[in-house]
Design an enzyme around this catalytic site. Structure first.
Site, PDB file in Angstrom:
ATOM      1  CB  CYS A   1      -1.383  -0.028   0.971  1.00 33.95           C
ATOM      2  SG  CYS A   1      -2.290   1.158   0.503  1.00 33.95           S
TER       3      CYS A   1
ATOM      4  CG  HIS B   1      -3.867  -3.321   3.419  1.00 37.86           C
ATOM      5  ND1 HIS B   1      -2.600  -3.492   4.029  1.00 37.86           N
ATOM      6  CD2 HIS B   1      -4.730  -2.788   3.020  1.00 37.86           C
ATOM      7  CE1 HIS B   1      -2.552  -1.751   4.308  1.00 37.86           C
ATOM      8  NE2 HIS B   1      -3.276  -1.142   3.256  1.00 37.86           N
TER       9      HIS B   1
END
Length: 488
Positions: free
Chosen positions: A336, A431
């Site tokens: 991310c 994630h």
């Protein structure tokens, strides 16, 4: 099953163990044949999760839903605050961001009654479907300067009629002052809702506290209904970054040493829990240059303020160390915000993350990122590289990362995601990517590890939910608690 009152766990302060105790009771009620669901009106955390509907909630409530063996829902955490710096937070209402506010703006200018109505609307939807609702408070219930702005502690207890238990951390010290002071400061109506006290994180012989139990009851007129021992052998995913202080911080000889760069605004550190539970791996969080150099694998994690954290890396010289690690051929992976940092540049035309409009990245990956005003939040089923196996994860980000070269890490249906440079260098928005054992095996293979990680993560978590439930059941007066939940 007979309808039970809601139960609520509140605290003498932050990090006293409310979330874990809430989780344990979620599993206790489930194991006893009830259909519980968790609820926290307002949460403050950088560790969040995507619901199946693509909405964002605090990670703790997602974990507690898992303990209940139900799907998580935005109703379990209608208000989420995600700190962007020391003064401001992104406000997420009913799973969607509604803007950034300073603490003073949030508490003094936001319509508190509107937020409370939204929270209670969410609670009532849960209460219509589940039994009982297991409610978690936030911080201390005796912050008297914030009582008129409360939407998550005793105001919730009053509105729902919850049987409320005060959790205190004896390991912090000052147990008598904190418990007595907390209860004494409450107005009479709120004090009457406190049914008992739970002492958490007790070390040593519990019998030695028998006199302490009597003294607390004399002082507060509330019984100590449980003393939960300090434990390290039960694994429960944690939400509060305070737990990072208890985790490994250095190299361990003889293991595969995986360093996670310790960022000031690190988000979703639970991305690395399976790695941490792998016996052959020493996963640690560090901002020390020598440890980063010595690690076998380096991971740059997610961040709530990518640009600010990248500036910090540059100011401290860690950017040069990370690039040196990469040039020396060691694996470097970005998740991310870490993926965004690994690119050539990050642009923030709408100043979502602050006044810095554009910043040069680490130039490890040939990608560039634009920070957007709309947040992407979704659960994902994907394939990693050319593997046939289906993996799972979730995306929570406000950026779009592009490259002139198409080289995805993950395939979601027919769409590519992330950027793959080589087996030791890639970045992704996914994630939870390391919750998949096949991907853990892949990265360990890059540093010469020939074994196979066989940790079945979901089974491991389920086993530990039951261990936690059993420990709490043995440590509290469960009959007393059930009696307090009966409707007269």
């Amino acid at each position: 099953m007979k309808k039970l009152k809601p139960i609520m766990f509140v605290g003498t302060g932050s990090d006293v163990g409310k979330s874990v105790i809430n989780t344990g009771f979620c599993r206790i009620f489930h194991n006893d044949g009830f259909s519980p669901a968790p609820f926290k009106a307002q949460n403050m955390s950088l560790n969040s999760y995507a619901t199946p509907e693509g909405l964002e909630i605090g990670r703790a409530q997602a974990v507690q839903a898992e303990a209940c063996k139900i799907m998580c829902s935005v109703d379990m955490n209608p208000v989420l605050l995600k700190p962007t710096d020391n003064l401001s937070s992104q406000v997420v209402l009913n799973g969607k961001p509604v803007g950034n506010q300073t603490a003073s703006e949030y508490f003094l200018k936001t319509d508190r009654e509107m937020l409370f109505r939204e929270a209670m609307y969410a609670f009532n939807k849960l209460a219509d479907k589940y039994n009982p609702i297991v409610i978690e408070g936030a911080g201390s219930i005796s912050e008297i300067n914030l009582w008129d702005k409360d939407i998550t502690n005793m105001k919730v207890a009053l509105e729902t009629g919850a049987s409320t238990y005060l959790v205190a951390d004896i390991d912090k010290g000052g147990i008598f002052a904190s418990v007595y002071g907390t209860i004494s400061l409450l107005p009479p109506k709120q004090r009457a809702l406190i049914k008992g006290i739970i002492i958490n994180k007790f070390r040593g012989d519990i019998e030695l506290f028998s006199d302490g139990k009597k003294r607390l009851k004399q002082l507060t007129h509330k019984p100590v209904v449980g003393i939960i021992p300090y434990f390290r052998d039960i694994f429960i995913e944690q939400e509060d970054s305070v737990v990072l202080e208890q985790k490994s911080k250095s190299i361990v000889p003889g293991k595969v040493n995986v360093a996670v760069v310790l960022l000031k605004h690190m988000a979703n550190f639970t991305d690395f829990d399976l790695l941490e539970q792998t016996p052959e791996v020493n996963l640690f969080y560090t901002d020390k240059q020598d440890f980063i150099k010595e690690a076998d694998i380096l991971i740059i994690p997610g961040s709530k303020n990518t640009i600010s954290d990248l500036i910090h890396l540059k100011d401290t010289g860690l950017d040069s160390i990370i690039k040196e690690v990469h040039l020396n051929g060691k694996p470097v992976y970005g998740i991310c915000g870490g993926f965004q940092m690994m690119g050539d540049e990050i642009n923030d035309p709408h100043q979502v993350e602050g006044s810095t409009g554009s910043i040069k990245g680490l130039s490890i990956l040939p990608v560039s990122t634009t920070i957007l005003q709309e947040k992407i939040t979704e659960q994902c089923i994907f394939r990693f590289l050319d593997m046939e196996e289906e993996c799972s994860g979730y995306e929570i980000h406000m950026g779009s990362t592009k490259s002139d070269i198409e080289s995805p890490v993950c395939m979601i249906n027919e769409s590519g995601e992330g950027f793959f440079l080589n087996p030791g260098t890639w970045g992704t928005y996914m994630h939870g990517i390391f919750d998949n054992p096949s991907i853990v095996n892949y990265i360990l293979k890059q540093v010469g590890f020939d074994g196979m990680v066989e940790v079945k993560y979901r089974a491991l978590k389920d086993e530990n939910f039951n261990k936690l439930a059993d420990l709490i059941r043995e440590s509290v007066d469960i009959d007393f608690i059930y009696k307090s939940l009966r409707y007269d």
